[in-house]
Design an enzyme around this catalytic site. Structure first.
Site, PDB file in Angstrom:
ATOM      1  N   CYS A  26       2.160  -0.672 -22.190  1.00 51.32           N
ATOM      2  CA  CYS A  26       2.246  -1.488 -21.413  1.00 51.32           C
ATOM      3  C   CYS A  26       1.519  -2.797 -21.463  1.00 51.32           C
ATOM      4  O   CYS A  26       1.791  -4.013 -21.002  1.00 51.32           O
ATOM      5  CB  CYS A  26       2.895  -0.906 -20.140  1.00 51.32           C
ATOM      6  SG  CYS A  26       1.696  -0.141 -19.306  1.00 51.32           S
ATOM      7  N   GLU A  51       6.777  -0.423 -11.861  1.00 51.64           N
ATOM      8  CA  GLU A  51       5.500  -0.605 -12.859  1.00 51.64           C
ATOM      9  C   GLU A  51       6.359  -0.924 -14.037  1.00 51.64           C
ATOM     10  O   GLU A  51       6.850   0.063 -14.712  1.00 51.64           O
ATOM     11  CB  GLU A  51       4.863   0.507 -12.893  1.00 51.64           C
ATOM     12  CG  GLU A  51       4.036   1.134 -11.701  1.00 51.64           C
ATOM     13  CD  GLU A  51       2.858   0.050 -11.671  1.00 51.64           C
ATOM     14  OE1 GLU A  51       2.614  -0.862 -12.326  1.00 51.64           O
ATOM     15  OE2 GLU A  51       2.107   0.103 -10.660  1.00 51.64           O
TER      16      GLU A  51
HETATM   17  P1  NAD Z   1      13.266   2.808 -19.968  1.00 53.35           P
HETATM   18  O1  NAD Z   1      13.199   1.908 -18.912  1.00 53.35           O
HETATM   19  O2  NAD Z   1      13.926   2.866 -21.148  1.00 53.35           O
HETATM   20  O3  NAD Z   1      13.061   4.379 -19.334  1.00 53.35           O
HETATM   21  C1  NAD Z   1      12.138   4.595 -18.457  1.00 53.35           C
HETATM   22  C2  NAD Z   1      12.795   6.014 -17.628  1.00 53.35           C
HETATM   23  O4  NAD Z   1      13.917   5.401 -16.865  1.00 53.35           O
HETATM   24  C3  NAD Z   1      13.137   7.260 -18.517  1.00 53.35           C
HETATM   25  O5  NAD Z   1      12.756   8.147 -17.975  1.00 53.35           O
HETATM   26  C4  NAD Z   1      14.733   7.216 -18.346  1.00 53.35           C
HETATM   27  O6  NAD Z   1      15.425   8.093 -18.766  1.00 53.35           O
HETATM   28  C5  NAD Z   1      15.029   6.454 -17.257  1.00 53.35           C
HETATM   29  N1  NAD Z   1      16.345   5.758 -16.917  1.00 53.35           N
HETATM   30  C6  NAD Z   1      16.971   5.151 -17.891  1.00 53.35           C
HETATM   31  N2  NAD Z   1      18.093   4.465 -17.173  1.00 53.35           N
HETATM   32  C7  NAD Z   1      17.765   4.913 -15.852  1.00 53.35           C
HETATM   33  C8  NAD Z   1      18.769   4.447 -14.623  1.00 53.35           C
HETATM   34  N3  NAD Z   1      19.723   3.824 -14.832  1.00 53.35           N
HETATM   35  N4  NAD Z   1      18.272   4.832 -13.474  1.00 53.35           N
HETATM   36  C9  NAD Z   1      17.018   5.640 -13.415  1.00 53.35           C
HETATM   37  N5  NAD Z   1      16.370   5.875 -14.425  1.00 53.35           N
HETATM   38  C10 NAD Z   1      16.885   5.535 -15.855  1.00 53.35           C
HETATM   39  O7  NAD Z   1      11.770   2.786 -20.577  1.00 53.35           O
HETATM   40  P2  NAD Z   1      11.097   3.360 -21.938  1.00 53.35           P
HETATM   41  O8  NAD Z   1      11.455   2.933 -23.020  1.00 53.35           O
HETATM   42  O9  NAD Z   1      11.027   4.865 -21.516  1.00 53.35           O
HETATM   43  O10 NAD Z   1       9.381   2.819 -21.623  1.00 53.35           O
HETATM   44  C11 NAD Z   1       8.952   1.681 -22.197  1.00 53.35           C
HETATM   45  C12 NAD Z   1       8.766   0.873 -21.160  1.00 53.35           C
HETATM   46  O11 NAD Z   1       7.986   1.023 -19.962  1.00 53.35           O
HETATM   47  C13 NAD Z   1       8.068  -0.575 -21.787  1.00 53.35           C
HETATM   48  O12 NAD Z   1       8.834  -1.732 -21.240  1.00 53.35           O
HETATM   49  C14 NAD Z   1       6.698  -0.415 -20.971  1.00 53.35           C
HETATM   50  O13 NAD Z   1       5.874  -1.550 -20.853  1.00 53.35           O
HETATM   51  C15 NAD Z   1       6.941   0.200 -19.791  1.00 53.35           C
HETATM   52  N6  NAD Z   1       5.731   0.700 -19.314  1.00 53.35           N
HETATM   53  C16 NAD Z   1       5.355   0.266 -18.037  1.00 53.35           C
HETATM   54  C17 NAD Z   1       3.925   0.693 -17.466  1.00 53.35           C
HETATM   55  C18 NAD Z   1       3.197   0.119 -16.353  1.00 53.35           C
HETATM   56  O14 NAD Z   1       2.634   1.038 -15.837  1.00 53.35           O
HETATM   57  N7  NAD Z   1       3.534  -1.001 -16.252  1.00 53.35           N
HETATM   58  C19 NAD Z   1       3.578   1.825 -17.990  1.00 53.35           C
HETATM   59  C20 NAD Z   1       4.127   2.643 -19.243  1.00 53.35           C
HETATM   60  C21 NAD Z   1       5.576   1.931 -19.706  1.00 53.35           C
END
Ligand code: NAD
Length: 502
Positions: free
Chosen positions: A279, A245
């Site tokens: 998002c 997502e």
């Molecule tokens: P992010 O991708 O920076 O981090 C998300 C999660 O991934 C965090 O828990 C982080 O610690 C973890 N993470 C980081 N590197 C990783 C790796 N190499 N392997 C596994 N996990 C890892 O995102 P963010 O800044 O926390 O959130 C914002 C983003 O999320 C935006 O792009 C937003 O659009 C998206 N989002 C999407 C939805 C949806 O339902 N489509 C909902 C909410 C947010």
């Protein structure tokens, strides 16, 4: 169950979460290692057997207990959510409402969607009974972002648990307190549940990557596109299936027969809600020339009324992450440099940790504010000649999460041409709050679905079972072949397939 926090050794690496506006400490959390994750996966495997043995009714009862406990304790979560992300209480409440709806829906509908059912065996196997059921996968990893930490945690937990799995939740390092609360609250409502059924791990990207490589049976990831790529690549090492997502750049089409007043009000809310850190926030609007001036006037009126601050009932609070403020600054600067006009606010609206509403008009399509996720209280409004141009431009980014259209007579026709996982007609974002509908993206917004029948099946595997009911004269599953077998099937193929079917 003892809270996992109590077991954190004092020499373990840790990190602190702070309120983005006040700097107040919200808590210190451990950085979990690959060994910690492996231990929790092993515990999860044992606990999942207990959970599977509860059956649909037992799981429903326990999820219901949990929902009741959460509703009674909601003030604790409003407080954690505000202290951790700076969100006004109604924003935390909105997330909780959506999360509770997910838990309730998933628990109520799991048996209908996943329970064993008979299907038609087909002509060739007509002497058999055929059944399909959806079995739990085992242990599921759920990784969540900081922008909707309450909703994404409960949403992931709802569908994975209702599907009969154990879960390990890895919240964002920026919103760890909410994630820990979400996981531990399950045991507050179900103190006799075995340790390991709902676990949490905290830390940075390395901890998340360890979860991806841990051999869990599925990984549900919500976050950005670049991290989604890393997650998929790490999961590929063990062929662990993934649900992604990811981000969005949602567009809204304002047709010439739109209720312009309602559209303007919805657009301002949809783009500014949660300080635009959503998002499915409205980031782009394509308005047909004929209603442009009236629409812009109404948007300006609405956007100028948005209150910004740290009051419990402010319309929008501070930005949760300083980096995001720099992305917003870059996008607004780029748009203005390329010739856009600021209808509301501008670069002066960026006053860290706050960003006041910014409405940009006539932004060149190649600008970062049109092509990349801005994730702030910023909306781009561009004018188009007609609905075809609006649809073409709406579909012209790498993303496809949500979308919306305002039109009194053409809503369904326009919606069907918008390339996105969900579309709302005459409002915005509504599909996210309906657990009966699948939620997810197309294109670089990801694949797989939370919510709805699809969301429940996402965390299960389809199992086919057949049973021989009676012996037939002409059986294909045996040697030696009957001397007429070939001729009989030959005739069947001609009769059944060499003609039109309805
Ligand atoms: P992010 O991708 O920076 O981090 C998300 C999660 O991934 C965090 O828990 C982080 O610690 C973890 N993470 C980081 N590197 C990783 C790796 N190499 N392997 C596994 N996990 C890892 O995102 P963010 O800044 O926390 O959130 C914002 C983003 O999320 C935006 O792009 C937003 O659009 C998206 N989002 C999407 C939805 C949806 O339902 N489509 C909902 C909410 C947010």
């Amino acid at each position: 169950m003892t809270a996992q926090l109590d077991k954190v050794a004092s020499d373990r690496e840790s990190f602190e979460v702070r309120n983005p506006a006040t700097g107040e400490s919200v808590g210190t959390f451990p950085v979990h290692t690959a060994e910690d994750v492996a231990a929790l996966v092993a515990k999860g495997r044992d606990a999942q057997k207990w959970w599977a043995a509860q059956g649909f009714a037992g799981r429903k009862k326990r999820i219901q207990q949990w929902v009741r406990w959460l509703a009674r304790d909601c003030d604790t979560l409003y407080d954690i959510g505000f202290r951790e992300t700076g969100k006004p209480r109604p924003d935390v409440q909105f997330e909780l409402l959506a999360g509770l709806e997910d838990l309730r829906w998933a628990a109520t509908h799991a048996k209908r969607v996943l329970g064993e059912r008979k299907v038609a065996p087909g002509l060739a196997m007509m002497n058999f009974e055929a059944r399909v059921s959806y079995e739990p996968l085992g242990v599921v990893g759920i990784i969540t972002p900081w922008n909707a930490p309450v909703y994404t945690a409960f949403c992931g937990l709802a569908y994975a648990l209702a599907g009969g799995n154990a879960v390990i939740l890895k919240p964002s390092e920026i919103s760890a307190a909410t994630g820990v609360y979400a996981a531990e609250s399950f045991y507050k409502a179900n103190p006799d549940a075995p340790e390991g059924l709902v676990s949490w791990i905290t830390g940075f990207g390395e901890t998340g990557a360890a979860l991806c490589r841990s051999g869990v049976d599925k990984l549900g990831f919500t976050g950005s596109v670049p991290t989604g790529r890393r997650v998929m690549s790490a999961c590929a090492e063990n062929l662990t299936p993934v649900l992604l997502e990811l981000g969005g750049k949602d567009a809204t089409v304002i047709a010439e027969d739109a209720d312009v007043e309602a559209a303007a009000q919805s657009i301002v809310w949809g783009s500014m809600w949660n300080s635009g850190q959503a998002c499915v926030g409205v980031e782009r609007v394509y308005v047909v020339q004929k209603v442009r001036d009236e629409f812009l006037r109404k948007v300006k009126e609405n956007a100028e009324q948005v209150t910004v601050g740290l009051e419990p009932l402010s319309d929008i609070g501070p930005m949760t992450v300083p980096n995001q403020i720099e992305i917003i600054r870059r996008h607004v600067t780029d748009a203005l440099d390329k010739g856009a006009t600021a209808l509301v606010g501008g670069l002066d609206s960026i006053k860290p940790p706050y960003v006041h509403p910014i409405v940009l008009v006539d932004v060149p399509e190649e600008s970062s504010a049109v092509q990349e996720e801005t994730f702030g209280p910023v909306v781009v409004i561009n004018t188009v000649a007609d609905e075809d141009e609006a649809i073409n431009r709406a579909n012209a980014t790498e993303f496809g999460l949500g979308s919306s259209v305002f039109s009194k007579s053409r809503g369904a026709a326009i919606a069907s041409r918008l390339h996105a996982g969900g579309t709302t007609i005459n409002s915005v974002l509504t599909f996210v709050g309906m657990p009966s509908l699948p939620f997810g993206g197309v294109g670089n917004s990801g694949f797989g679905r939370f919510h709805g029948d699809d969301g429940l099946r996402e965390f299960t595997q389809a199992k086919a079972t057949t049973r021989k009911r009676f012996k037939m004269g002409q059986e294909m599953q045996r040697f030696p072949r009957g001397k007429d077998d070939f001729d009989v099937v030959y005739k069947v193929i001609k009769m059944r397939y060499a003609r039109k079917f309805r």
